[in-house]
Design a protein around this motif. Sequence first.
Motif, PDB file in Angstrom:
ATOM      1  N   LEU A  25       0.831  -1.213   0.000  1.00  0.00           N
ATOM      2  CA  LEU A  25       0.000   0.000   0.000  1.00  0.00           C
ATOM      3  C   LEU A  25       0.865   1.261   0.000  1.00  0.00           C
ATOM      4  O   LEU A  25       0.595   2.214  -0.739  1.00  0.00           O
ATOM      5  N   GLY A  37      -6.593   3.673   1.002  1.00  0.00           N
ATOM      6  CA  GLY A  37      -6.107   3.105   2.255  1.00  0.00           C
ATOM      7  C   GLY A  37      -6.705   3.813   3.454  1.00  0.00           C
ATOM      8  O   GLY A  37      -6.017   4.127   4.426  1.00  0.00           O
ATOM      9  N   CYS A  39      -8.449   3.138   6.062  1.00  0.00           N
ATOM     10  CA  CYS A  39      -8.372   2.668   7.448  1.00  0.00           C
ATOM     11  C   CYS A  39      -6.933   2.391   7.879  1.00  0.00           C
ATOM     12  O   CYS A  39      -6.686   1.906   8.976  1.00  0.00           O
ATOM     13  N   GLU A  40      -5.991   2.721   7.014  1.00  0.00           N
ATOM     14  CA  GLU A  40      -4.567   2.609   7.343  1.00  0.00           C
ATOM     15  C   GLU A  40      -4.166   1.219   7.810  1.00  0.00           C
ATOM     16  O   GLU A  40      -3.415   1.061   8.770  1.00  0.00           O
ATOM     17  N   GLY A  41      -4.702   0.233   7.143  1.00  0.00           N
ATOM     18  CA  GLY A  41      -4.219  -1.118   7.404  1.00  0.00           C
ATOM     19  C   GLY A  41      -4.983  -1.893   8.454  1.00  0.00           C
ATOM     20  O   GLY A  41      -4.524  -2.936   8.908  1.00  0.00           O
ATOM     21  N   MET A  43      -7.804  -3.366   7.975  1.00  0.00           N
ATOM     22  CA  MET A  43      -8.698  -4.303   7.293  1.00  0.00           C
ATOM     23  C   MET A  43     -10.160  -3.936   7.527  1.00  0.00           C
ATOM     24  O   MET A  43     -11.007  -4.775   7.819  1.00  0.00           O
ATOM     25  N   ALA A  44     -10.448  -2.654   7.428  1.00  0.00           N
ATOM     26  CA  ALA A  44     -11.795  -2.175   7.688  1.00  0.00           C
ATOM     27  C   ALA A  44     -12.337  -1.315   6.564  1.00  0.00           C
ATOM     28  O   ALA A  44     -13.343  -0.639   6.731  1.00  0.00           O
ATOM     29  N   CYS A  45     -11.676  -1.313   5.399  1.00  0.00           N
ATOM     30  CA  CYS A  45     -12.203  -0.411   4.367  1.00  0.00           C
ATOM     31  C   CYS A  45     -12.230  -1.014   2.965  1.00  0.00           C
ATOM     32  O   CYS A  45     -13.171  -0.807   2.243  1.00  0.00           O
ATOM     33  N   SER A  46     -11.228  -1.714   2.569  1.00  0.00           N
ATOM     34  CA  SER A  46     -11.063  -2.269   1.214  1.00  0.00           C
ATOM     35  C   SER A  46     -10.750  -1.218   0.156  1.00  0.00           C
ATOM     36  O   SER A  46     -10.760  -1.525  -1.026  1.00  0.00           O
ATOM     37  N   CYS A  48      -7.949  -0.242  -0.399  1.00  0.00           N
ATOM     38  CA  CYS A  48      -6.589  -0.572  -0.843  1.00  0.00           C
ATOM     39  C   CYS A  48      -6.601  -1.837  -1.690  1.00  0.00           C
ATOM     40  O   CYS A  48      -5.557  -2.445  -1.921  1.00  0.00           O
ATOM     41  N   LEU A  83      -5.736  -7.128  -0.253  1.00  0.00           N
ATOM     42  CA  LEU A  83      -5.687  -5.786   0.309  1.00  0.00           C
ATOM     43  C   LEU A  83      -4.212  -5.384   0.336  1.00  0.00           C
ATOM     44  O   LEU A  83      -3.388  -6.079   0.937  1.00  0.00           O
ATOM     45  N   CYS A  85      -2.717  -3.271   1.921  1.00  0.00           N
ATOM     46  CA  CYS A  85      -2.175  -2.986   3.257  1.00  0.00           C
ATOM     47  C   CYS A  85      -1.738  -4.250   3.974  1.00  0.00           C
ATOM     48  O   CYS A  85      -1.141  -4.182   5.049  1.00  0.00           O
TER      49      CYS A  85
HETATM   50 FE1  FES Z   1      -8.194  -0.327   4.770  1.00  0.00          FE
HETATM   51 FE2  FES Z   1      -6.316  -1.841   3.644  1.00  0.00          FE
HETATM   52  S1  FES Z   1      -6.201   0.242   4.150  1.00  0.00           S
HETATM   53  S2  FES Z   1      -8.286  -2.394   4.332  1.00  0.00           S
END
Ligand code: FES
Length: 110
Positions: A25, A37, A39-41, A43-46, A48, A83, A85
């Motif tokens: 990412l 990105g 949610c900055e990693g 795993m809450a947004c998708s 990325c 993802l 991230c």
């Molecule tokens: Fe949100 Fe990867 S940054 S899921």
Amino acid sequence: MIRVTFIERDGTRRDVESSPGDRLLDVAQNAGEPLEGTCEGQMACSTCHVIVDAADFAKLPPAVEEEEDMLDLAAGATRYSRLACQVWLDPTLDGITVRIPADAKNMQGR
Ligand code: FES
């Protein structure tokens, strides 16, 4: 040095260089690719979401359940989706090819 090729939405291929331990990412964002990105990693947004070349996909450690769940919600996801991230680059991934999905959001308004 680990080479990463991004395939952009218009089909343009862009080669960038990264280092072992870099997160995909971050490499994408530093290259100006339109991955939010949000949610900055976590795993809450998708936002990325990327699609990895099939041969390279096989070299990646499998996604954990939380990542799979997020990918289920990602528009345009394929069986080679990840993802960004959750992908850390190492020398075995040199030359990895990653496609930016057509529906990727972008912050630069391009
Ligand atoms: Fe949100 Fe990867 S940054 S899921």
